[in-house]
Motif scaffolding. Structure first.
Motif, PDB file in Angstrom:
ATOM      1  N   GLU A  94       0.842  -1.206   0.000  1.00 25.37           N
ATOM      2  CA  GLU A  94       0.000   0.000   0.000  1.00 25.37           C
ATOM      3  C   GLU A  94       0.867   1.241   0.000  1.00 25.37           C
ATOM      4  O   GLU A  94       1.993   1.217   0.474  1.00 25.37           O
ATOM      5  CB  GLU A  94      -0.907   0.029   1.233  1.00 25.37           C
ATOM      6  CG  GLU A  94      -2.337  -0.360   0.991  1.00 25.37           C
ATOM      7  CD  GLU A  94      -3.084   0.530   0.017  1.00 25.37           C
ATOM      8  OE1 GLU A  94      -2.630   1.633  -0.319  1.00 25.37           O
ATOM      9  OE2 GLU A  94      -4.151   0.111  -0.433  1.00 25.37           O
ATOM     10  N   ASP A  95       0.291   2.345  -0.515  1.00 21.16           N
ATOM     11  CA  ASP A  95       1.037   3.601  -0.551  1.00 21.16           C
ATOM     12  C   ASP A  95       0.236   4.769   0.012  1.00 21.16           C
ATOM     13  O   ASP A  95       0.650   5.912  -0.128  1.00 21.16           O
ATOM     14  CB  ASP A  95       1.502   3.918  -1.970  1.00 21.16           C
ATOM     15  CG  ASP A  95       0.354   4.227  -2.906  1.00 21.16           C
ATOM     16  OD1 ASP A  95      -0.804   3.948  -2.563  1.00 21.16           O
ATOM     17  OD2 ASP A  95       0.621   4.762  -4.001  1.00 21.16           O
ATOM     18  N   SER A  97      -2.366   6.249   3.414  1.00 26.05           N
ATOM     19  CA  SER A  97      -2.848   6.036   4.782  1.00 26.05           C
ATOM     20  C   SER A  97      -4.189   5.318   4.789  1.00 26.05           C
ATOM     21  O   SER A  97      -4.405   4.400   5.580  1.00 26.05           O
ATOM     22  CB  SER A  97      -2.980   7.377   5.519  1.00 26.05           C
ATOM     23  OG  SER A  97      -1.714   7.903   5.804  1.00 26.05           O
ATOM     24  N   ILE A 100      -3.599   1.684   3.846  1.00 29.38           N
ATOM     25  CA  ILE A 100      -2.914   0.973   4.934  1.00 29.38           C
ATOM     26  C   ILE A 100      -3.917   0.625   6.020  1.00 29.38           C
ATOM     27  O   ILE A 100      -3.982  -0.526   6.489  1.00 29.38           O
ATOM     28  CB  ILE A 100      -1.750   1.808   5.505  1.00 29.38           C
ATOM     29  CG1 ILE A 100      -0.622   1.923   4.474  1.00 29.38           C
ATOM     30  CG2 ILE A 100      -1.227   1.197   6.816  1.00 29.38           C
ATOM     31  CD1 ILE A 100       0.443   2.952   4.820  1.00 29.38           C
ATOM     32  N   VAL A 104      -4.889  -3.172   7.164  1.00 25.55           N
ATOM     33  CA  VAL A 104      -4.673  -3.577   8.561  1.00 25.55           C
ATOM     34  C   VAL A 104      -5.988  -4.069   9.166  1.00 25.55           C
ATOM     35  O   VAL A 104      -6.034  -5.106   9.840  1.00 25.55           O
ATOM     36  CB  VAL A 104      -4.074  -2.415   9.392  1.00 25.55           C
ATOM     37  CG1 VAL A 104      -4.106  -2.722  10.883  1.00 25.55           C
ATOM     38  CG2 VAL A 104      -2.646  -2.128   8.937  1.00 25.55           C
ATOM     39  N   VAL A 110       0.960  -5.594   6.173  1.00 25.61           N
ATOM     40  CA  VAL A 110       1.043  -4.462   5.255  1.00 25.61           C
ATOM     41  C   VAL A 110       2.482  -3.995   5.067  1.00 25.61           C
ATOM     42  O   VAL A 110       3.187  -3.707   6.033  1.00 25.61           O
ATOM     43  CB  VAL A 110       0.170  -3.291   5.743  1.00 25.61           C
ATOM     44  CG1 VAL A 110       0.252  -2.121   4.780  1.00 25.61           C
ATOM     45  CG2 VAL A 110      -1.281  -3.745   5.906  1.00 25.61           C
ATOM     46  N   ALA A 112       4.306  -0.957   3.353  1.00 28.23           N
ATOM     47  CA  ALA A 112       3.993   0.390   2.870  1.00 28.23           C
ATOM     48  C   ALA A 112       5.112   0.920   1.986  1.00 28.23           C
ATOM     49  O   ALA A 112       6.274   0.987   2.401  1.00 28.23           O
ATOM     50  CB  ALA A 112       3.765   1.329   4.044  1.00 28.23           C
ATOM     51  N   THR A 114       6.800   3.924   0.643  1.00 28.11           N
ATOM     52  CA  THR A 114       6.857   5.281   1.198  1.00 28.11           C
ATOM     53  C   THR A 114       7.830   6.198   0.466  1.00 28.11           C
ATOM     54  O   THR A 114       8.378   7.122   1.063  1.00 28.11           O
ATOM     55  CB  THR A 114       7.219   5.222   2.699  1.00 28.11           C
ATOM     56  OG1 THR A 114       8.480   4.557   2.842  1.00 28.11           O
ATOM     57  CG2 THR A 114       6.155   4.492   3.504  1.00 28.11           C
ATOM     58  N   ALA A 122       3.242   5.910   7.945  1.00 30.68           N
ATOM     59  CA  ALA A 122       2.784   4.585   7.531  1.00 30.68           C
ATOM     60  C   ALA A 122       2.787   3.620   8.712  1.00 30.68           C
ATOM     61  O   ALA A 122       1.840   2.848   8.895  1.00 30.68           O
ATOM     62  CB  ALA A 122       3.665   4.053   6.408  1.00 30.68           C
ATOM     63  N   ALA A 127       1.101  -0.011   9.291  1.00 29.07           N
ATOM     64  CA  ALA A 127       1.952  -0.820   8.408  1.00 29.07           C
ATOM     65  C   ALA A 127       2.956  -1.613   9.233  1.00 29.07           C
ATOM     66  O   ALA A 127       3.440  -1.144  10.266  1.00 29.07           O
ATOM     67  CB  ALA A 127       2.684   0.075   7.411  1.00 29.07           C
ATOM     68  N   HIS A 128       3.243  -2.805   8.781  1.00 32.83           N
ATOM     69  CA  HIS A 128       4.200  -3.674   9.471  1.00 32.83           C
ATOM     70  C   HIS A 128       5.623  -3.464   8.974  1.00 32.83           C
ATOM     71  O   HIS A 128       6.579  -3.686   9.711  1.00 32.83           O
ATOM     72  CB  HIS A 128       3.789  -5.137   9.281  1.00 32.83           C
ATOM     73  CG  HIS A 128       2.409  -5.411   9.781  1.00 32.83           C
ATOM     74  ND1 HIS A 128       1.288  -5.283   8.994  1.00 32.83           N
ATOM     75  CD2 HIS A 128       1.970  -5.767  10.998  1.00 32.83           C
ATOM     76  CE1 HIS A 128       0.213  -5.571   9.702  1.00 32.83           C
ATOM     77  NE2 HIS A 128       0.601  -5.867  10.925  1.00 32.83           N
ATOM     78  N   THR A 130       8.058  -0.937   5.950  1.00 30.51           N
ATOM     79  CA  THR A 130       8.083   0.150   4.977  1.00 30.51           C
ATOM     80  C   THR A 130       9.258  -0.071   4.022  1.00 30.51           C
ATOM     81  O   THR A 130      10.245  -0.721   4.377  1.00 30.51           O
ATOM     82  CB  THR A 130       8.226   1.541   5.640  1.00 30.51           C
ATOM     83  OG1 THR A 130       9.486   1.619   6.299  1.00 30.51           O
ATOM     84  CG2 THR A 130       7.089   1.806   6.625  1.00 30.51           C
TER      85      THR A 130
END
Length: 145
Positions: A94-95, A97, A100, A104, A110, A112, A114, A122, A127-128, A130
């Motif tokens: 995902e990119d 908010s 994300i 979640v 997730v 992210a 960034t 993120a 997010a888990h 990045t």
């Protein structure tokens, strides 16, 4: 894939996404989906234009086709069920908010992207992991596997 900001701006793939998908395809053929808040026709048109459609078809899901679009998890839940993968074993890239938070809420892991946003935000969104360049993603996902 990023949508154009205006009708005049062309759709552009995120740098490195084609190479990343080519690397990941052998590991998850038929188990990759494109999930977006956009309308289905818009998603497929953009994927086709960018020559990315074959990586995801037939697993293309639009939040506009669910009872509640992002930030609700409905579209991710639909994709997870269709793919037959438990949420906790599903990796979502995902990119935003909103995306994300939706992923979640669906119970997925997730990752992210960034490059154009804040990694700290993120992580606050849930997010888990990045990453800032698509070339980083294959190693992250292969470790997740």
């Amino acid at each position: 894939v990023k949508s154009p900001l205006s009708a005049q701006q062309p759709v552009q793939a995120i740098e490195g996404v084609q190479d990343t998908l080519r690397i990941l395809q052998p590991y998850w053929a038929g188990k990759m989906a494109c999930v977006s808040a956009a309308k289905y026709n818009t998603i497929t048109k953009q994927l086709k234009l960018l020559q990315l459609l074959d990586y995801f078809a037939p697993h293309i899901y639009s939040g506009a086709d669910t009872p509640r679009n992002k930030p609700h998890p409905d579209v991710y839940i639909r994709a997870i069920k269709a793919l037959g993968i438990p949420a906790r074993h599903s990796a979502v890239i995902e990119d935003s908010s909103i995306g994300i938070r939706a992923a979640v809420a669906a119970g997925t892991v997730v990752f992210a992207y960034t490059a154009r946003s804040s990694p700290e935000q993120a992580l606050r969104d849930g997010a888990h992991h990045t990453f800032t360049h698509m070339s980083e993603l294959p190693a992250l996902l292969l470790d997740f596997q």
